[in-house]
Motif scaffolding. Structure first.
Motif, PDB file in Angstrom:
ATOM      1  N   ASN A   1       0.885  -1.433  -0.042  1.00  0.00           N
ATOM      2  CA  ASN A   1      -0.064   0.026  -0.101  1.00  0.00           C
ATOM      3  C   ASN A   1       0.947   1.481   0.088  1.00  0.00           C
ATOM      4  O   ASN A   1       0.407   2.050   0.672  1.00  0.00           O
ATOM      5  CB  ASN A   1      -1.080  -0.039   1.184  1.00  0.00           C
ATOM      6  CG  ASN A   1      -2.014  -1.246   1.258  1.00  0.00           C
ATOM      7  OD1 ASN A   1      -2.206  -1.515   0.222  1.00  0.00           O
ATOM      8  ND2 ASN A   1      -2.068  -1.861   2.643  1.00  0.00           N
TER       9      ASN A   1
ATOM     10  N   ALA B   1      -0.314   6.091  -0.088  1.00  0.00           N
ATOM     11  CA  ALA B   1      -0.397   6.198   1.364  1.00  0.00           C
ATOM     12  C   ALA B   1      -0.339   7.754   2.095  1.00  0.00           C
ATOM     13  O   ALA B   1       0.465   8.161   1.687  1.00  0.00           O
ATOM     14  CB  ALA B   1       0.608   5.318   2.072  1.00  0.00           C
ATOM     15  N   ASP B   2      -1.234   7.795   3.117  1.00  0.00           N
ATOM     16  CA  ASP B   2      -1.004   9.045   3.929  1.00  0.00           C
ATOM     17  C   ASP B   2      -0.015   8.876   4.840  1.00  0.00           C
ATOM     18  O   ASP B   2       1.021  10.071   5.058  1.00  0.00           O
ATOM     19  CB  ASP B   2      -2.415   9.442   4.930  1.00  0.00           C
ATOM     20  CG  ASP B   2      -3.600   9.417   3.968  1.00  0.00           C
ATOM     21  OD1 ASP B   2      -3.379  10.467   3.134  1.00  0.00           O
ATOM     22  OD2 ASP B   2      -4.374   8.921   4.231  1.00  0.00           O
TER      23      ASP B   2
ATOM     24  N   ILE C   1      -2.776  -0.835  10.548  1.00  0.00           N
ATOM     25  CA  ILE C   1      -3.214  -0.395   9.136  1.00  0.00           C
ATOM     26  C   ILE C   1      -4.768  -0.514   8.858  1.00  0.00           C
ATOM     27  O   ILE C   1      -5.400   0.147   8.530  1.00  0.00           O
ATOM     28  CB  ILE C   1      -2.461  -0.851   8.040  1.00  0.00           C
ATOM     29  CG1 ILE C   1      -0.789  -0.399   8.035  1.00  0.00           C
ATOM     30  CG2 ILE C   1      -2.962  -0.819   6.617  1.00  0.00           C
ATOM     31  CD1 ILE C   1       0.130  -1.265   7.336  1.00  0.00           C
ATOM     32  N   GLU C   2      -5.220  -1.599   9.267  1.00  0.00           N
ATOM     33  CA  GLU C   2      -6.880  -1.976   9.292  1.00  0.00           C
ATOM     34  C   GLU C   2      -7.599  -1.098   9.977  1.00  0.00           C
ATOM     35  O   GLU C   2      -8.731  -0.770   9.523  1.00  0.00           O
ATOM     36  CB  GLU C   2      -7.175  -3.406   9.622  1.00  0.00           C
ATOM     37  CG  GLU C   2      -6.434  -4.765   8.644  1.00  0.00           C
ATOM     38  CD  GLU C   2      -6.606  -6.024   9.019  1.00  0.00           C
ATOM     39  OE1 GLU C   2      -7.367  -6.158   9.996  1.00  0.00           O
ATOM     40  OE2 GLU C   2      -6.066  -6.975   8.472  1.00  0.00           O
TER      41      GLU C   2
ATOM     42  N   GLU D   1      -7.564   2.287   8.224  1.00  0.00           N
ATOM     43  CA  GLU D   1      -8.293   2.235   7.114  1.00  0.00           C
ATOM     44  C   GLU D   1      -9.908   2.449   7.580  1.00  0.00           C
ATOM     45  O   GLU D   1     -10.612   3.306   6.643  1.00  0.00           O
ATOM     46  CB  GLU D   1      -8.086   0.895   6.501  1.00  0.00           C
ATOM     47  CG  GLU D   1      -8.731   0.771   4.972  1.00  0.00           C
ATOM     48  CD  GLU D   1      -8.680  -0.340   4.539  1.00  0.00           C
ATOM     49  OE1 GLU D   1      -9.290  -0.853   3.430  1.00  0.00           O
ATOM     50  OE2 GLU D   1      -7.906  -1.358   4.894  1.00  0.00           O
ATOM     51  N   LYS D   2     -10.214   2.032   8.541  1.00  0.00           N
ATOM     52  CA  LYS D   2     -11.498   2.009   9.009  1.00  0.00           C
ATOM     53  C   LYS D   2     -11.925   3.598   9.413  1.00  0.00           C
ATOM     54  O   LYS D   2     -13.056   3.934   9.205  1.00  0.00           O
ATOM     55  CB  LYS D   2     -12.143   1.333  10.233  1.00  0.00           C
ATOM     56  CG  LYS D   2     -11.982  -0.223   9.862  1.00  0.00           C
ATOM     57  CD  LYS D   2     -12.369  -0.981  11.255  1.00  0.00           C
ATOM     58  CE  LYS D   2     -12.268  -2.525  10.886  1.00  0.00           C
ATOM     59  NZ  LYS D   2     -12.234  -3.392  12.028  1.00  0.00           N
ATOM     60  N   ASP D   3     -10.921   4.276   9.848  1.00  0.00           N
ATOM     61  CA  ASP D   3     -11.132   5.826   9.950  1.00  0.00           C
ATOM     62  C   ASP D   3     -10.735   6.648   8.833  1.00  0.00           C
ATOM     63  O   ASP D   3     -10.646   7.924   9.056  1.00  0.00           O
ATOM     64  CB  ASP D   3     -10.002   6.160  11.261  1.00  0.00           C
ATOM     65  CG  ASP D   3     -10.761   5.520  12.515  1.00  0.00           C
ATOM     66  OD1 ASP D   3     -11.721   5.043  12.506  1.00  0.00           O
ATOM     67  OD2 ASP D   3      -9.829   5.172  13.431  1.00  0.00           O
ATOM     68  N   GLY D   4     -10.556   5.916   7.502  1.00  0.00           N
ATOM     69  CA  GLY D   4     -10.365   6.894   6.372  1.00  0.00           C
ATOM     70  C   GLY D   4      -8.897   7.107   6.178  1.00  0.00           C
ATOM     71  O   GLY D   4      -8.558   8.090   5.342  1.00  0.00           O
TER      72      GLY D   4
ATOM     73  N   LYS E   1      -5.201   6.044   4.821  1.00  0.00           N
ATOM     74  CA  LYS E   1      -4.529   5.048   4.054  1.00  0.00           C
ATOM     75  C   LYS E   1      -3.058   4.919   4.633  1.00  0.00           C
ATOM     76  O   LYS E   1      -2.346   5.976   4.794  1.00  0.00           O
ATOM     77  CB  LYS E   1      -4.510   5.589   2.626  1.00  0.00           C
ATOM     78  CG  LYS E   1      -5.835   5.502   2.161  1.00  0.00           C
ATOM     79  CD  LYS E   1      -5.981   5.924   0.489  1.00  0.00           C
ATOM     80  CE  LYS E   1      -7.182   5.951  -0.086  1.00  0.00           C
ATOM     81  NZ  LYS E   1      -7.075   6.415  -1.149  1.00  0.00           N
TER      82      LYS E   1
END
Length: 353
Positions: free
Chosen positions: A243, A247-248, A265-266, A269-272, A274
């Motif tokens: 990723n 990526a941020d 990381i997961e 990702e749920k919080d928007g 990357k």
């Protein structure tokens, strides 16, 4: 299998026939396993009277051309550093397994990653390097074992597998390698013509030494070693990535800590947010080129370590000043959690907004 026992069985199956060690937590199961099983494969197990004795016994086994494993944990590895310098100087192959714990000093018996400097920079004297691998699972460590022995033989240099107390003590399913035929003692002089095997074959005498009284001879030897290390930097670098494209934030983590980061990381990702990951498989040579694959718009790099921050120096070198670099970690044998890693990332992103 338990990690330590899997490491030992893999070494035996990869042709290791000589093991010298001294008990220290959290790798004692490896020593115990070797004491029970190595002789069944025709090998020799010796429990030394100290770590200093063990590394010098290993030096002797390597001089004679044996496929030798030595293992310990952080403070024990510290005592072996002089021997590693000698082995590198005399270009002798050896596989070292460090099931690392917390420090400095005696520290704790819980997992740690504060041996990074010791492994990648070397605690012994002079210009030398260990080749260092960092598995993130028991299976990867098992798969790495034959590579470690082969690289040690090819480069005639000590190779360290830097695991940690968590990998040594946990249990996971593992597929063991098919056993390799060990080199017969009568064939060592053919496989390793540099070894001290006696001159029954009427060959010239071999000389293995690290003492060079003439400065120009020492300099020539160091130049030869540098050529070998430069070759290793080109040929041996390994890493995995995920990723990185948009990526941020990009995490850098090795060993078992990288598995914790995958879950973080997961969460992000749920919080928007990357997030990507670079996982060095070789710590030396370090995969600096991996950082050239990071998206230029990435806002932040985070080194995740069970230490006060050691790999972070290599992360900064790899970043070349293109990205801010910060640390997320725990010490004292406390494992960082995925939620803590995710929270550290959120806080750091807020600071640089």
């Amino acid at each position: 299998m338990k990690g330590n026992e899997a490491f030992a069985e893999a070494a035996i199956r990869c042709g290791c026939r000589y093991y010298f060690g001294y008990p220290i937590t959290p790798q004692n199961e490896l020593t115990e396993y070797m004491s029970r099983e190595l002789h069944k494969a025709g090998g020799a197990f010796v429990q030394a009277e100290s770590e200093l004795a063990a590394v010098n016994m290993a030096y002797g086994g390597a001089v004679a051309g044996g496929r030798v494993l030595i293992s310990s944990s952080s403070p024990g590895i510290a005592l072996m550093q002089e021997g590693f310098s000698f082995l590198a100087s005399t270009e002798l192959p050896l596989v070292i397994l460090n099931v690392s714990r917390g420090g400095p000093g005696v520290g704790s018996i819980q997992p740690g990653q504060a041996d990074y400097y010791q492994a990648t920079r070397g605690g012994g004297n002079g210009d030398y390097h260990l080749i260092v691998y960092a598995p993130s699972s028991i299976q990867e460590a098992v798969d790495m074992m034959e590579k470690a022995f082969s690289v040690a033989d090819e480069y005639r240099n000590p190779v360290m597998i830097l695991a940690d107390g968590m990998l040594g003590q946990m249990m996971e399913p593992v597929i063991l390698p098919e056993p390799l035929k060990a080199v017969d003692i009568d064939d060592i002089s053919k496989a390793k013509p540099w070894a001290l095997t006696g001159t029954k074959e009427a060959r010239p005498h071999n000389v293995i030494k690290s003492l060079y009284l003439k400065p120009e001879l020492l300099e020539n030897n160091l130049r030869k070693l540098k050529e070998k290390y430069d070759k290793a930097k080109e040929a041996l670098v390994e890493y995995s990535k995920s990723n990185l494209e948009d990526a941020d934030v990009v995490f850098v983590a090795y060993g078992s800590t990288a598995r914790i980061v995958e879950e973080a990381i997961e969460i992000l990702e749920k919080d928007g947010i990357k997030a990507g990951l670079i996982r060095p498989v070789t710590l030396w040579p370090f995969p600096y080129a991996a950082f050239d694959e990071i998206d230029p718009e990435t806002k932040l790099l985070i080194s995740v370590e069970l230490s006060q921050g050691q790999m972070i120096d290599d992360v900064k070198i790899g970043s070349k000043g293109r990205y801010p670099v910060t640390l997320s970690g725990r010490t004292g044998g406390i494992l960082i959690t995925p939620s803590e890693v995710a929270q550290d990332a959120k806080k750091a992103l807020e600071v640089i907004k």
